[in-house]
Motif scaffolding. Sequence first.
Motif, PDB file in Angstrom:
ATOM      1  N   LEU A   7     -46.566  29.467  17.950  1.00  0.00           N
ATOM      2  CA  LEU A   7     -46.705  30.892  18.208  1.00  0.00           C
ATOM      3  C   LEU A   7     -48.202  31.177  18.191  1.00  0.00           C
ATOM      4  O   LEU A   7     -48.887  30.854  17.208  1.00  0.00           O
ATOM      5  CB  LEU A   7     -45.967  31.705  17.139  1.00  0.00           C
ATOM      6  CG  LEU A   7     -44.446  31.857  17.293  1.00  0.00           C
ATOM      7  CD1 LEU A   7     -44.077  32.423  18.651  1.00  0.00           C
ATOM      8  CD2 LEU A   7     -43.690  30.575  17.032  1.00  0.00           C
ATOM      9  N   THR A   8     -48.719  31.724  19.284  1.00  0.00           N
ATOM     10  CA  THR A   8     -50.157  31.755  19.523  1.00  0.00           C
ATOM     11  C   THR A   8     -50.651  33.195  19.639  1.00  0.00           C
ATOM     12  O   THR A   8     -50.748  33.750  20.740  1.00  0.00           O
ATOM     13  CB  THR A   8     -50.483  30.919  20.777  1.00  0.00           C
ATOM     14  OG1 THR A   8     -49.981  29.584  20.592  1.00  0.00           O
ATOM     15  CG2 THR A   8     -51.977  30.859  21.033  1.00  0.00           C
ATOM     16  N   VAL A   9     -50.914  33.796  18.475  1.00  0.00           N
ATOM     17  CA  VAL A   9     -51.478  35.144  18.440  1.00  0.00           C
ATOM     18  C   VAL A   9     -52.982  34.981  18.705  1.00  0.00           C
ATOM     19  O   VAL A   9     -53.677  34.374  17.899  1.00  0.00           O
ATOM     20  CB  VAL A   9     -51.252  35.779  17.051  1.00  0.00           C
ATOM     21  CG1 VAL A   9     -51.940  37.136  16.942  1.00  0.00           C
ATOM     22  CG2 VAL A   9     -49.753  35.906  16.766  1.00  0.00           C
ATOM     23  N   ARG A  10     -53.483  35.509  19.812  1.00  0.00           N
ATOM     24  CA  ARG A  10     -54.895  35.220  20.153  1.00  0.00           C
ATOM     25  C   ARG A  10     -55.811  35.552  18.986  1.00  0.00           C
ATOM     26  O   ARG A  10     -56.495  34.690  18.463  1.00  0.00           O
ATOM     27  CB  ARG A  10     -55.324  35.998  21.383  1.00  0.00           C
ATOM     28  CG  ARG A  10     -56.780  35.693  21.683  1.00  0.00           C
ATOM     29  CD  ARG A  10     -57.315  36.195  22.972  1.00  0.00           C
ATOM     30  NE  ARG A  10     -58.327  35.261  23.381  1.00  0.00           N
ATOM     31  CZ  ARG A  10     -58.375  34.622  24.530  1.00  0.00           C
ATOM     32  NH1 ARG A  10     -57.489  34.872  25.460  1.00  0.00           N
ATOM     33  NH2 ARG A  10     -59.317  33.752  24.771  1.00  0.00           N
ATOM     34  N   PHE A  11     -55.826  36.809  18.570  1.00  0.00           N
ATOM     35  CA  PHE A  11     -56.420  37.258  17.311  1.00  0.00           C
ATOM     36  C   PHE A  11     -55.950  38.680  17.061  1.00  0.00           C
ATOM     37  O   PHE A  11     -55.417  39.330  17.975  1.00  0.00           O
ATOM     38  CB  PHE A  11     -57.935  37.072  17.237  1.00  0.00           C
ATOM     39  CG  PHE A  11     -58.838  37.885  18.140  1.00  0.00           C
ATOM     40  CD1 PHE A  11     -58.406  38.393  19.356  1.00  0.00           C
ATOM     41  CD2 PHE A  11     -60.168  38.123  17.766  1.00  0.00           C
ATOM     42  CE1 PHE A  11     -59.276  39.116  20.186  1.00  0.00           C
ATOM     43  CE2 PHE A  11     -61.036  38.834  18.580  1.00  0.00           C
ATOM     44  CZ  PHE A  11     -60.583  39.330  19.792  1.00  0.00           C
ATOM     45  N   ALA A  12     -56.103  39.142  15.834  1.00  0.00           N
ATOM     46  CA  ALA A  12     -55.505  40.417  15.444  1.00  0.00           C
ATOM     47  C   ALA A  12     -55.876  41.566  16.390  1.00  0.00           C
ATOM     48  O   ALA A  12     -55.019  42.411  16.694  1.00  0.00           O
ATOM     49  CB  ALA A  12     -55.890  40.743  14.001  1.00  0.00           C
ATOM     50  N   PRO A  13     -57.118  41.654  16.896  1.00  0.00           N
ATOM     51  CA  PRO A  13     -57.445  42.792  17.760  1.00  0.00           C
ATOM     52  C   PRO A  13     -56.630  42.878  19.046  1.00  0.00           C
ATOM     53  O   PRO A  13     -56.468  43.969  19.588  1.00  0.00           O
ATOM     54  CB  PRO A  13     -58.937  42.571  18.077  1.00  0.00           C
ATOM     55  CG  PRO A  13     -59.463  41.778  16.939  1.00  0.00           C
ATOM     56  CD  PRO A  13     -58.330  40.874  16.548  1.00  0.00           C
ATOM     57  N   THR A  14     -56.124  41.759  19.553  1.00  0.00           N
ATOM     58  CA  THR A  14     -55.403  41.832  20.827  1.00  0.00           C
ATOM     59  C   THR A  14     -53.881  41.762  20.663  1.00  0.00           C
ATOM     60  O   THR A  14     -53.167  41.600  21.649  1.00  0.00           O
ATOM     61  CB  THR A  14     -55.864  40.723  21.807  1.00  0.00           C
ATOM     62  OG1 THR A  14     -55.888  39.472  21.131  1.00  0.00           O
ATOM     63  CG2 THR A  14     -57.236  41.027  22.383  1.00  0.00           C
ATOM     64  N   SER A  15     -53.381  41.877  19.439  1.00  0.00           N
ATOM     65  CA  SER A  15     -51.929  41.978  19.258  1.00  0.00           C
ATOM     66  C   SER A  15     -51.585  43.220  18.456  1.00  0.00           C
ATOM     67  O   SER A  15     -52.199  43.496  17.419  1.00  0.00           O
ATOM     68  CB  SER A  15     -51.368  40.750  18.534  1.00  0.00           C
ATOM     69  OG  SER A  15     -51.226  39.646  19.405  1.00  0.00           O
ATOM     70  N   THR A  16     -50.564  43.956  18.933  1.00  0.00           N
ATOM     71  CA  THR A  16     -50.070  45.089  18.152  1.00  0.00           C
ATOM     72  C   THR A  16     -49.316  44.549  16.939  1.00  0.00           C
ATOM     73  O   THR A  16     -48.842  43.404  16.954  1.00  0.00           O
ATOM     74  CB  THR A  16     -49.093  45.938  18.989  1.00  0.00           C
ATOM     75  OG1 THR A  16     -48.030  45.077  19.446  1.00  0.00           O
ATOM     76  CG2 THR A  16     -49.796  46.582  20.184  1.00  0.00           C
ATOM     77  N   PRO A  17     -49.185  45.370  15.893  1.00  0.00           N
ATOM     78  CA  PRO A  17     -48.367  44.949  14.750  1.00  0.00           C
ATOM     79  C   PRO A  17     -46.966  44.520  15.180  1.00  0.00           C
ATOM     80  O   PRO A  17     -46.432  43.527  14.663  1.00  0.00           O
ATOM     81  CB  PRO A  17     -48.329  46.203  13.867  1.00  0.00           C
ATOM     82  CG  PRO A  17     -49.633  46.897  14.172  1.00  0.00           C
ATOM     83  CD  PRO A  17     -49.869  46.660  15.638  1.00  0.00           C
ATOM     84  N   ALA A  18     -46.393  45.215  16.145  1.00  0.00           N
ATOM     85  CA  ALA A  18     -45.031  44.860  16.595  1.00  0.00           C
ATOM     86  C   ALA A  18     -45.015  43.449  17.197  1.00  0.00           C
ATOM     87  O   ALA A  18     -44.056  42.695  17.021  1.00  0.00           O
ATOM     88  CB  ALA A  18     -44.539  45.883  17.616  1.00  0.00           C
ATOM     89  N   GLN A  19     -46.077  43.091  17.917  1.00  0.00           N
ATOM     90  CA  GLN A  19     -46.100  41.757  18.511  1.00  0.00           C
ATOM     91  C   GLN A  19     -46.233  40.675  17.421  1.00  0.00           C
ATOM     92  O   GLN A  19     -45.599  39.626  17.495  1.00  0.00           O
ATOM     93  CB  GLN A  19     -47.233  41.627  19.528  1.00  0.00           C
ATOM     94  CG  GLN A  19     -47.150  40.306  20.261  1.00  0.00           C
ATOM     95  CD  GLN A  19     -48.118  40.187  21.417  1.00  0.00           C
ATOM     96  OE1 GLN A  19     -49.329  40.258  21.230  1.00  0.00           O
ATOM     97  NE2 GLN A  19     -47.593  40.007  22.610  1.00  0.00           N
ATOM     98  N   MET A  20     -47.047  40.954  16.412  1.00  0.00           N
ATOM     99  CA  MET A  20     -47.169  39.975  15.326  1.00  0.00           C
ATOM    100  C   MET A  20     -45.836  39.818  14.595  1.00  0.00           C
ATOM    101  O   MET A  20     -45.461  38.688  14.215  1.00  0.00           O
ATOM    102  CB  MET A  20     -48.294  40.378  14.374  1.00  0.00           C
ATOM    103  CG  MET A  20     -49.666  40.122  14.976  1.00  0.00           C
ATOM    104  SD  MET A  20     -51.001  40.256  13.790  1.00  0.00           S
ATOM    105  CE  MET A  20     -51.477  41.945  14.052  1.00  0.00           C
ATOM    106  N   ASP A  21     -45.120  40.913  14.400  1.00  0.00           N
ATOM    107  CA  ASP A  21     -43.814  40.823  13.736  1.00  0.00           C
ATOM    108  C   ASP A  21     -42.845  39.973  14.560  1.00  0.00           C
ATOM    109  O   ASP A  21     -42.078  39.174  14.010  1.00  0.00           O
ATOM    110  CB  ASP A  21     -43.228  42.230  13.514  1.00  0.00           C
ATOM    111  CG  ASP A  21     -44.012  43.013  12.463  1.00  0.00           C
ATOM    112  OD1 ASP A  21     -44.746  42.386  11.661  1.00  0.00           O
ATOM    113  OD2 ASP A  21     -43.912  44.255  12.444  1.00  0.00           O
ATOM    114  N   MET A  22     -42.892  40.147  15.855  1.00  0.00           N
ATOM    115  CA  MET A  22     -42.034  39.348  16.743  1.00  0.00           C
ATOM    116  C   MET A  22     -42.372  37.859  16.594  1.00  0.00           C
ATOM    117  O   MET A  22     -41.485  37.002  16.460  1.00  0.00           O
ATOM    118  CB  MET A  22     -42.234  39.821  18.186  1.00  0.00           C
ATOM    119  CG  MET A  22     -41.434  39.083  19.243  1.00  0.00           C
ATOM    120  SD  MET A  22     -42.244  37.584  19.841  1.00  0.00           S
ATOM    121  CE  MET A  22     -43.561  38.283  20.846  1.00  0.00           C
TER     122      MET A  22
END
Length: 429
Positions: free
Chosen positions: A197-212
């Motif tokens: 799971l590749t979250v680019r970095f916190a600034p470019t993901s919404t909290p909802a996307q990180m939860d997903m």
Amino acid sequence: MTRIAVRGDLLDFAADPGFLPPSEAPGVRFHPDHWLLIDSGRIAGVSASEPDESWQRIDHRGKLILPGFIDTHVHSPQLDVIASYGTELLDWLNTYTFPAELRYADPEVAAAGAERFVDALLAHGTTSAVVFPTVHKVSADALFASAERRGMRLVAGKVLMDRHAPEGLCDDVAQAERDCVDLIQRWHGRGRLAYALTVRFAPTSTPAQMDMAAALLKAHAGTYMQTHVAENRDEVRWVAELFPEARSYLDVYHRHGLLNERSVLAHGIWLDDNDRALLREVGAQIAHSPSSNLFLGSGLFDWQTAEKQGAQVTLATDVGGGTGLSMIRTLADAYKIQALQGMRLTAFKALYSATRGAAQALRLQHEIGSFDTGTTADIAVWDWSATPVMAHRIGLARDLHEKLFAWMTLGDERLLAEVHVAGVPRFRR
Ligand code: GUN
Ligand code: ZN
């Protein structure tokens, strides 16, 4: 069943040499002029004498044989922007990187880019990597397919980013979830591939996307999580504005359930003691990326403090913030970053971190990173020198550490003679 025996100076590590002086470092296994036995793609042992006729013999006498390098953080599309002038992280992303990554929506660009990238890894002696492609599902498919064709151990996943980036680089939570699930089903655990799971970095993901992403991480055993953390001071300030409830940048990922023993966090320059304690608690690793940190002016990573407080540290090129795919140059840059802080990195510790140390941090030590019997035979054969100056200096070395230190300080991919992936030759100069 193929039985291959490769002759040369064999070096691998049985344990972490730590930050001890070279003469006291544990774990170093050096077998000069020995035979490495490979049976059906796996390491079968080390022999001082020539094996019998049932083995196909490859004579690399006088060359150095190491486990293939493991690059724990690198961006496949960023070969297109490597060596771009004049910016720090956030401007570099907007000026060079995001525009370049937009092109990878095109399946032909993605396929050609993936082929170029994995061949380049092998041509630098890197046989395993943890990789960011782009947000486009097709770029992840292409990367997995290229690695699979070469039998390589690869950890990767479609990049997640649903804000603060150009429209063509943004997904949304629902579509991203469908894409991840489909990619996990088709690639995770297939051969030597694993999904991250590749979250680019916190600034470019919404909290909802990180939860997903966290829900998928929990639902699919053995998946990894990769992201960036605390790389650049402006970035750290921006994250504090975007997530005022979080104690720190790292805490953003923790609150969203993204940290575990399969989390690979690039950089981690601007962490504090609480962050390092958290890394220890969850078992996550920092992918230290020295050439990138120097090139983008990000800062000096304090490796010893990170390890003293229990964080695992591996080494990465972070191309294209990093200036090349050579893990040898990466080791030399890592030494210089520690030297600027009054500390010393031995060649033993550096080489361990790029092989067995990375394997261990990725929980893959049963498969890669050493010449342990039963591991997969991912090996690289290197010349001891590539130039007259290097040959002269190496010739004057009085012991193994001095020789290896000169090798890693003066060397690069031009030393590479041959690479085997799972016992199959995949690069030959
Ligand atoms: N932070 C977010 N994206 C990136 C990237 O592509 N490279 C680096 N070095 N840092 C990042
Ligand atoms: Zn990166």
